[in-house]
Design an enzyme around this catalytic site. Structure first.
Site, PDB file in Angstrom:
ATOM      1  CG  ASP A 108      -7.383  -2.927  -0.140  1.00 42.76           C
ATOM      2  OD1 ASP A 108      -7.068  -3.636   1.292  1.00 42.76           O
ATOM      3  OD2 ASP A 108      -6.451  -2.035  -0.836  1.00 42.76           O
ATOM      4  N   GLY A 109      -9.452  -4.290   2.551  1.00 38.64           N
ATOM      5  CA  GLY A 109     -10.375  -3.461   3.577  1.00 38.64           C
ATOM      6  C   GLY A 109     -11.036  -3.894   5.090  1.00 38.64           C
ATOM      7  N   GLY A 110     -10.086  -4.233   5.775  1.00 33.17           N
ATOM      8  CA  GLY A 110     -11.932  -5.277   6.984  1.00 33.17           C
ATOM      9  C   GLY A 110     -12.295  -6.620   6.289  1.00 33.17           C
ATOM     10  CG  MET A 139      -1.099   4.760   1.913  1.00 36.78           C
ATOM     11  SD  MET A 139      -1.851   5.299   3.794  1.00 36.78           S
ATOM     12  CE  MET A 139      -2.676   3.202   3.781  1.00 36.78           C
ATOM     13  N   GLY A 166      -5.524   0.621   7.734  1.00 39.45           N
ATOM     14  CA  GLY A 166      -5.517  -0.726   8.269  1.00 39.45           C
ATOM     15  C   GLY A 166      -6.466  -0.649   9.450  1.00 39.45           C
ATOM     16  N   GLY A 167      -7.059  -1.431   9.453  1.00 38.02           N
ATOM     17  CA  GLY A 167      -8.227  -1.992  10.514  1.00 38.02           C
ATOM     18  C   GLY A 167      -9.021  -1.264  10.539  1.00 38.02           C
ATOM     19  N   GLY A 209      -6.894   4.014   2.950  1.00 34.05           N
ATOM     20  CA  GLY A 209      -5.595   5.617   4.095  1.00 34.05           C
ATOM     21  C   GLY A 209      -5.126   4.927   5.494  1.00 34.05           C
ATOM     22  CG  MET A 237      -4.767   3.589  -1.496  1.00 31.78           C
ATOM     23  SD  MET A 237      -4.518   3.480   0.387  1.00 31.78           S
ATOM     24  CE  MET A 237      -3.458   2.284  -0.403  1.00 31.78           C
ATOM     25  CG  ASP A 285      -2.140  -0.945   1.323  1.00 32.71           C
ATOM     26  OD1 ASP A 285      -2.513  -0.328   0.076  1.00 32.71           O
ATOM     27  OD2 ASP A 285      -2.013  -1.405   2.716  1.00 32.71           O
TER      28      ASP A 285
END
Ligand code: DX5
Ligand code: ZN
Length: 218
Positions: A175-177, A37, A144-145, A142, A68, A35
């Site tokens: 992507d995400g969670g 950013m 993680g978690g 933007g 990103m 990732d």
């Protein structure tokens, strides 16, 4: 095709990145998700070329690079040279997306497009044939978690329909969670690649967690 697991090194321990990448090499992970950013497209800064190069030096698996960043078209060749096998740009960051996808393909990398949670699938209908992978963001990019956004299931089904209708070879990445609870429903809806950061790296036994995600059957 069996689904792919792409652990995100955003959740790794950067003080021992080599060890964490080696753990991924030894695990049943398929890709390594990276990732990038820029603090402009998203309200966070992660890392850039030197870290990607360090990952590439150690990694034995394809690097799935998620940009990103604003103006990704300025850096495509550099990301390829630093080791990216898949280069994913954001729909929202690319006014000339078709051109940017051709630019990515010209480097020999696979071309991905990521969609923020508010961006509808239908916006891809005129270029789905030119995309190798669509990354549906199931959190706001933007960090993680974060908590998984439930509307994602609906978007996967819609994208699956569009891919079928247009006969595109495009893969669907989420992507995400992502975790053990939502993974099987994501696969049932049509996901091909699951990215997982904190769920893998914050678990007691990351290689086992990767293998558990890999073994999920529909
Ligand atoms: C979020 C990143 C994700 C992130 C996922 O902006 O694109 O790849 O690392 O992390 P988790 O799995 O913890 O949501
Ligand atoms: Zn990502």
């Amino acid at each position: 095709m069996a689904h792919l697991i792409a652990p995100s090194v955003l959740a790794a321990n950067f003080g021992q990145l080599d060890q964490d990448v080696e753990m991924l090499n030894q695990s049943t992970a398929d890709w390594i998700h990276v990732d990038v950013m820029d603090g402009r497209f998203v309200p966070n800064i992660s890392f850039g070329f030197p870290v990607l190069q360090a990952i590439q030096k150690k990694a034995t698996k394809p690097l799935d690079v998620h940009l990103m960043i604003e103006h990704p078209e300025l850096y495509i060749e550099q990301f390829r040279a630093a080791g990216a096998d898949v280069i994913t740009v954001h729909y929202e960051a690319c006014p000339h997306l078709h051109r940017t996808l051709q630019q990515i393909k010209a480097t020999g990398a696979k071309a991905g497009v990521a969609l923020n949670p508010h961006t509808p699938i239908s916006l891809l209908s005129d270029l789905i044939q030119d995309i190798d992978l669509v990354c549906i963001m199931s959190v706001n990019p933007g960090f993680g978690g974060q908590k998984f956004i439930l509307h994602t299931y609906q978007k996967i089904k819609e994208l699956k329909r569009l891919i079928k209708e247009k006969g595109s070879p495009c893969m669907i990445e989420i992507d995400g969670g992502v975790n053990q609870e939502n993974a099987s429903q994501l696969l049932a809806a049509g996901a091909d690649v699951l990215v997982a950061g904190s769920f893998v790296f914050q678990s007691q036994n990351p290689p086992q967690t990767i293998e558990d995600l890999k073994q999920i059957a529909l």
